[in-house]
Enzyme design. Structure first.
Site, PDB file in Angstrom:
ATOM      1  CG  HIS A  25      -2.738  -3.109   4.090  1.00 21.17           C
ATOM      2  ND1 HIS A  25      -1.917  -2.667   4.409  1.00 21.17           N
ATOM      3  CD2 HIS A  25      -3.807  -1.917   3.625  1.00 21.17           C
ATOM      4  CE1 HIS A  25      -2.323  -0.526   4.168  1.00 21.17           C
ATOM      5  NE2 HIS A  25      -3.532  -0.706   3.695  1.00 21.17           N
ATOM      6  CD  GLU A  65       0.451  -4.684   5.630  1.00 18.95           C
ATOM      7  OE1 GLU A  65      -0.146  -4.968   4.897  1.00 18.95           O
ATOM      8  OE2 GLU A  65      -0.187  -3.393   5.802  1.00 18.95           O
ATOM      9  CB  CYS A  83      -1.255  -0.098   0.982  1.00 14.29           C
ATOM     10  SG  CYS A  83      -2.994   0.991   0.498  1.00 14.29           S
TER      11      CYS A  83
HETATM   12  N1  GLN Z   1      -3.064   6.323   0.727  1.00 11.02           N
HETATM   13  C1  GLN Z   1      -1.932   6.099   1.263  1.00 11.02           C
HETATM   14  C2  GLN Z   1      -0.656   7.083   0.849  1.00 11.02           C
HETATM   15  O1  GLN Z   1      -1.412   7.719   0.385  1.00 11.02           O
HETATM   16  C3  GLN Z   1      -1.865   4.632   1.417  1.00 11.02           C
HETATM   17  C4  GLN Z   1      -2.803   3.777   2.766  1.00 11.02           C
HETATM   18  C5  GLN Z   1      -2.612   2.562   2.901  1.00 11.02           C
HETATM   19  O2  GLN Z   1      -0.943   2.470   3.301  1.00 11.02           O
HETATM   20  N2  GLN Z   1      -3.774   2.340   3.881  1.00 11.02           N
HETATM   21  O3  GLN Z   1      -0.006   6.644   1.242  1.00 11.02           O
END
Ligand code: GLN
Length: 229
Positions: A206, A208, A89
């Site tokens: 994720h 995790e 992410c």
């Molecule tokens: N939207 C977040 C970002 O731009 C990422 C979101 C996440 O890691 N759950 O960093």
């Protein structure tokens, strides 16, 4: 001993440490010792054989990394030393060569993946969702619980070679199935949600935040194979 670092500046780092430890127990090759550590300093980074960059907020992680003098050492780790690195992410965003930021100002990226990501692709926090994913690299029929929280997708592969698409979204995300209450759910089928370029891997979702250690176990296998290659 393989030292697996988890960048611990912000976000879901403890969850990754726990899943690395769980995955290590599941490895069939018991002669390999895996040690998971939290990384906050250059010295800790230098001691790592591989690194995970967790989900969280990529602008915050980038800002704290710059403040801690970690940005250049991270770029060196990924692109010069070419050690295995996996970002989830926000981690995927940081490992991308380009990000389509939603606000002006953007952020410093680490880079390494020849892709452009679109941040917050699915919208706001309330439009987070969970959907079963087909992950061919885990096996022909492998399904994995995909947790998407303000997730990015890879909107364009920029490198002419070397980038492998590991997974795409299976189809329209079903509101009832995903638990999304208010979102306007678009047809997101085919959106790229996992990529790899050599030593660098990124996933939009994720693992995790689940108890499923299969991707961690698979990645540890890749880390071990990379050193013996
Ligand atoms: N939207 C977040 C970002 O731009 C990422 C979101 C996440 O890691 N759950 O960093």
């Amino acid at each position: 001993v393989f030292v697996i670092g988890v960048l611990a500046l912000q976000g879901g780092f403890i969850e990754h440490v726990n899943l690395v430890r769980k995955a290590a127990e599941s490895l069939t090759n018991k002669s390999v010792e895996i040690k998971a550590i939290e990384v906050r300093t250059v010295e800790q980074l230098d001691s790592c054989d591989a690194l995970i960059i967790p989900g969280g907020e990529s602008t915050t992680i980038s800002f704290v990394a710059a403040q801690s003098g970690l940005l250049e050492p991270l770029r060196d780790f990924v692109k010069v030393q070419k050690k295995p690195v996996w970002g989830t992410c926000a981690g995927l965003i940081l490992l991308s060569n380009e990000a389509n930021a939603t606000k002006k100002g953007g952020q410093e990226l680490i880079g390494g993946l020849g892709v452009r990501v679109h941040r917050n692709h699915f919208g706001r926090q309330i439009e987070s969702f969970q959907v079963p994913l087909d992950l061919p690299f885990l096996g022909p029929d492998a399904q994995f619980p995909g947790v998407f929280i303000r997730a990015p997708v890879v909107e364009e592969v920029l490198a002419t070679e070397g980038v492998t698409v590991l997974a795409k979204l299976p189809g329209r995300v079903d509101k009832a199935q995903s638990g999304v209450s208010q979102a306007t759910v678009k047809d997101n089928s085919g959106d790229i949600i996992a990529v790899r370029q050599g030593n660098v891997m990124g996933t939009s979702f994720h693992p995790e935040l689940t108890t499923d250690a299969r991707i961690h176990a698979w990645w540890l296998g890749e880390v071990i194979a990379a050193r013996s290659a």
